[in-house]
Design an enzyme around this catalytic site. Sequence first.
Site, mmCIF file in Angstrom:
data_model
loop_
_atom_site.group_PDB
_atom_site.id
_atom_site.type_symbol
_atom_site.label_atom_id
_atom_site.label_comp_id
_atom_site.label_asym_id
_atom_site.label_seq_id
_atom_site.Cartn_x
_atom_site.Cartn_y
_atom_site.Cartn_z
ATOM 1 N N LYS A 64 3.102 6.037 -2.627
ATOM 2 C CA LYS A 64 4.259 6.894 -2.885
ATOM 3 C C LYS A 64 4.617 6.933 -4.368
ATOM 4 O O LYS A 64 5.106 7.960 -4.870
ATOM 5 C CB LYS A 64 5.455 6.425 -2.052
ATOM 6 C CG LYS A 64 5.277 6.622 -0.551
ATOM 7 C CD LYS A 64 5.118 8.094 -0.169
ATOM 8 C CE LYS A 64 5.080 8.286 1.330
ATOM 9 N NZ LYS A 64 4.998 9.719 1.727
ATOM 10 N N GLY A 122 0.823 -1.212 0.000
ATOM 11 C CA GLY A 122 0.000 0.000 0.000
ATOM 12 C C GLY A 122 0.852 1.255 0.000
ATOM 13 O O GLY A 122 0.588 2.213 -0.744
ATOM 14 N N TYR A 123 1.891 1.259 0.818
ATOM 15 C CA TYR A 123 2.786 2.413 0.904
ATOM 16 C C TYR A 123 3.499 2.640 -0.426
ATOM 17 O O TYR A 123 3.603 3.772 -0.903
ATOM 18 C CB TYR A 123 3.795 2.154 2.023
ATOM 19 C CG TYR A 123 4.721 3.315 2.320
ATOM 20 C CD1 TYR A 123 4.312 4.348 3.152
ATOM 21 C CD2 TYR A 123 6.017 3.347 1.810
ATOM 22 C CE1 TYR A 123 5.171 5.406 3.457
ATOM 23 C CE2 TYR A 123 6.879 4.390 2.106
ATOM 24 C CZ TYR A 123 6.452 5.421 2.925
ATOM 25 O OH TYR A 123 7.310 6.460 3.212
ATOM 26 N N THR A 124 3.998 1.563 -1.028
ATOM 27 C CA THR A 124 4.682 1.690 -2.313
ATOM 28 C C THR A 124 3.740 2.227 -3.386
ATOM 29 O O THR A 124 4.126 3.092 -4.180
ATOM 30 C CB THR A 124 5.251 0.326 -2.740
ATOM 31 O OG1 THR A 124 6.192 -0.122 -1.760
ATOM 32 C CG2 THR A 124 5.944 0.416 -4.083
#
Length: 253
Positions: free
Chosen positions: A162, A157-159
């Site tokens: 970002k 999710g973070y990747t």
Amino acid sequence: MNPFDLSGRLALITGARRGIGLAIAEALAAAGADIIAVSAQLETTGSEVEKRVRRHGRDFTGHRVNFTDRAAVAGLAARLDDGDRPVDILVNNAGTIRRAPAAEHTDAMWDEVLAVDLSAQFVLSRDLGRGMVARGRGKIIFMASLLSFQGGVNVPGYTAAKSGLIGLTRALANEWAPHGVNVNAIVPGYIGTDNTRALRDDPGRNTAILERIPAGRWGVPGDLAGAAVFLASPAADYVHGAAVPVDGGWLGR
């Protein structure tokens, strides 16, 4: 003239209670800007960010906002848009991370990270950017990540969020550069914050990361201050759609 002078400017920094956001708020205040700090858990009065900003003789306003609540984010933008002073500088720094292998990464984890790290940032940029475009000037800075360019491990999710921020930076820059609004991103490397504590506490991962960083150390929040002041200042008036690494040389390895 000092091309890095921010006197008379009003800067909004999200996620300003601690870490990178706190360091950037203090740096912009030192350069002359008055500060609006926003965080999900910001103290009503007496916060560390307020103390540091006032130490530089700048005006300070704080807001507590849950970035997973899109209506609350839009409400903040509306209140600021109706205020006595327009926001000249927007630093989209608020973020969260949830670690789990992709096969175990729940919908709730995914939704929370995308809401905070991408959707809320678009809402603020769209709503405040509209006024910047109308006035013919403004600075918007996104806080990207090394994982805007790499896949990472256990943080899908973070990747995704970002990576999306880099695309959003370029998309807004393409539309708003003709109107005098600069939209850029800072790409922090491995910085010693709460978000990276799990990595620093893992001896194997910590060693592997340090061996890959040419500078030979983890970054500290203050390492991002210079890039933020630059992108917020007249010195960066011809910088549009850039992603500026502050990573100890990681991406160049």
